[in-house]
Design a protein around this motif. Structure first.
Motif, short mmCIF file in Angstrom:
data_model
loop_
_atom_site.label_atom_id
_atom_site.label_comp_id
_atom_site.label_asym_id
_atom_site.label_seq_id
_atom_site.Cartn_x
_atom_site.Cartn_y
_atom_site.Cartn_z
N LEU A 1 0.83 -1.20 0.00
CA LEU A 1 0.00 0.00 0.00
C LEU A 1 0.87 1.26 0.00
O LEU A 1 0.57 2.23 -0.70
N THR A 2 1.93 1.23 0.78
CA THR A 2 2.84 2.38 0.83
C THR A 2 3.44 2.64 -0.54
O THR A 2 3.54 3.80 -0.99
N GLU A 3 3.81 1.57 -1.23
CA GLU A 3 4.38 1.71 -2.57
C GLU A 3 3.36 2.28 -3.55
O GLU A 3 3.65 3.22 -4.30
N VAL A 4 2.15 1.73 -3.53
CA VAL A 4 1.11 2.18 -4.46
C VAL A 4 0.71 3.62 -4.19
O VAL A 4 0.49 4.41 -5.13
N LEU A 5 0.63 4.01 -2.91
CA LEU A 5 0.20 5.35 -2.55
C LEU A 5 1.33 6.38 -2.62
O LEU A 5 1.12 7.56 -2.34
N GLY A 6 2.52 5.92 -2.97
CA GLY A 6 3.62 6.86 -3.13
C GLY A 6 4.26 7.32 -1.85
O GLY A 6 4.92 8.36 -1.80
N GLY A 7 4.08 6.55 -0.77
CA GLY A 7 4.64 6.95 0.51
C GLY A 7 6.02 6.41 0.79
O GLY A 7 6.55 6.60 1.88
N GLU A 8 6.61 5.73 -0.21
CA GLU A 8 7.93 5.15 0.05
C GLU A 8 9.03 6.20 -0.01
O GLU A 8 10.15 5.96 0.38
N ARG A 9 8.72 7.39 -0.51
CA ARG A 9 9.70 8.47 -0.49
C ARG A 9 9.07 9.71 0.11
O ARG A 9 7.87 9.92 0.05
N SER A 10 9.89 10.53 0.73
CA SER A 10 9.39 11.72 1.40
C SER A 10 8.98 12.77 0.37
O SER A 10 9.68 13.01 -0.61
N ARG A 11 7.82 13.36 0.59
CA ARG A 11 7.32 14.40 -0.31
C ARG A 11 7.28 15.73 0.44
O ARG A 11 6.53 15.88 1.41
N PRO A 12 8.07 16.70 0.00
CA PRO A 12 8.09 17.99 0.69
C PRO A 12 6.80 18.77 0.44
O PRO A 12 6.26 18.78 -0.67
N CYS A 13 6.31 19.40 1.48
CA CYS A 13 5.08 20.18 1.41
C CYS A 13 5.34 21.59 1.93
O CYS A 13 6.16 21.79 2.83
N VAL A 14 4.62 22.56 1.38
CA VAL A 14 4.63 23.91 1.94
C VAL A 14 3.24 24.21 2.47
O VAL A 14 2.24 23.79 1.88
N LEU A 15 3.18 24.91 3.59
CA LEU A 15 1.91 25.24 4.21
C LEU A 15 1.80 26.75 4.30
O LEU A 15 2.71 27.43 4.80
N VAL A 16 0.69 27.28 3.82
CA VAL A 16 0.46 28.73 3.83
C VAL A 16 -0.71 29.04 4.75
O VAL A 16 -1.83 28.58 4.52
N GLY A 17 -0.44 29.81 5.80
CA GLY A 17 -1.47 30.18 6.75
C GLY A 17 -1.21 29.58 8.12
O GLY A 17 -1.67 28.48 8.42
N ILE A 18 -0.44 30.28 8.95
CA ILE A 18 -0.07 29.74 10.26
C ILE A 18 -0.97 30.32 11.35
O ILE A 18 -0.54 31.04 12.24
N GLY A 19 -2.27 30.01 11.22
CA GLY A 19 -3.21 30.30 12.30
C GLY A 19 -3.25 29.10 13.23
O GLY A 19 -2.30 28.30 13.27
N ARG A 20 -4.34 28.93 13.94
CA ARG A 20 -4.42 27.81 14.88
C ARG A 20 -4.40 26.47 14.16
O ARG A 20 -3.69 25.55 14.56
N LEU A 21 -5.19 26.36 13.08
CA LEU A 21 -5.22 25.10 12.34
C LEU A 21 -3.90 24.84 11.65
O LEU A 21 -3.34 23.74 11.72
N GLY A 22 -3.37 25.85 10.97
CA GLY A 22 -2.09 25.68 10.28
C GLY A 22 -0.97 25.31 11.22
O GLY A 22 -0.15 24.45 10.92
N SER A 23 -0.95 25.95 12.39
CA SER A 23 0.09 25.64 13.38
C SER A 23 -0.03 24.21 13.88
O SER A 23 0.97 23.50 14.05
N ALA A 24 -1.28 23.76 14.10
CA ALA A 24 -1.49 22.39 14.57
C ALA A 24 -1.02 21.38 13.53
O ALA A 24 -0.38 20.37 13.87
N LEU A 25 -1.33 21.63 12.26
CA LEU A 25 -0.89 20.73 11.20
C LEU A 25 0.63 20.71 11.09
O LEU A 25 1.25 19.65 10.95
#
Length: 228
Positions: free
Chosen positions: A77-101
């Motif tokens: 499942l990890t292979e099929v879903l593409g989780g075998e390698r790290s995927r960098p993400c950017v997050l825009v909006g550091i309010g309460r929800l953004g900070s929690a994520l």
């Protein structure tokens, strides 16, 4: 002879595969080595036939009378879903929800790593969340280029979400997770997943009413003899 083509996995199936992966992780943490289709289906909230159909996209992965190897199925499942390698993400909006994520450590184990955090509020810029320093939203394009981010997460107010989305797309991001309460317009080739927490809560509220028969639709049907 024509070459065989890979089967296209429906989006709804992909969502369920991610749920199966989460369930398997919990079973593995509990020291389990195998799980039956019935038990896995029950834990994931689907019926066994639906589970087997979903897993058929992975090819043979179970043994009759034994069930599924938890580690083997997790790896597949990890292979099929593409989780075998790290995927960098950017997050825009550091309010309460953004900070929690941004501060949640569980994403890394699933192959996702926040590589850049951005906000327009001077009070947030320069602060540290989840080990990263929040940068001004003006740096968005530079952060995407520096981190080679493939996924953008938007937790901004609704009125600025589309402009942030446009900038992410122009910077090369092709997958966006949107928590802002607004529908985003994107060009072909860009995928958007919307998470509307208020809608989910409203659905749960309706289901809660439905259980005790007080939901308006249920009540109306009963009043007219349409529900038994």
């Amino acid at each position: 002879m024509s070459e065989s083509r890979p089967r296209i996995v429906p989006e709804a199936t992909v969502a369920r595969l991610a749920v199966y992966l989460r369930v398997l992780a919990g079973l593995a943490d509990g020291g389990r080595s195998h799980v039956s289709s019935g038990e896995l289906a029950s834990a994931a909230g689907v019926n066994p036939a639906g589970l087997r159909k979903d897993l058929s996209y992975l090819g043979p992965c179970g043994v009759r009378g034994v069930g599924y190897s938890i580690n083997g199925l997790r790896d597949r499942l990890t292979e099929v879903l593409g989780g075998e390698r790290s995927r960098p993400c950017v997050l825009v909006g550091i309010g309460r929800l953004g900070s929690a994520l941004a501060d949640y450590s569980g994403f890394a184990s699933r192959g996702f790593q926040f590589a850049g955090l951005l906000d327009s509020d001077p009070r947030s810029v320069g602060s540290e969340v989840g080990g990263l320093t929040v940068r001004p939203v003006e740096d968005l394009e530079a952060v995407v280029a520096e981190t080679r981010a493939s996924i953008g997460v938007i937790t901004t107010p609704a009125e600025v979400a589309q402009s942030v989305c446009d900038r992410l797309v122009a910077a090369g991001v092709r997958s966006i997770l949107n928590f802002a309460p607004v529908a985003l317009t994107v060009p072909a080739g860009v995928d958007v997943r919307k998470v509307d927490l208020s809608v989910e809560l409203q659905v749960l509220a309706f289901l809660d009413q439905q259980r005790d028969g007080s939901a308006p639709v249920v009540a109306a049907l009963r009043a007219t003899g349409g529900a038994r």
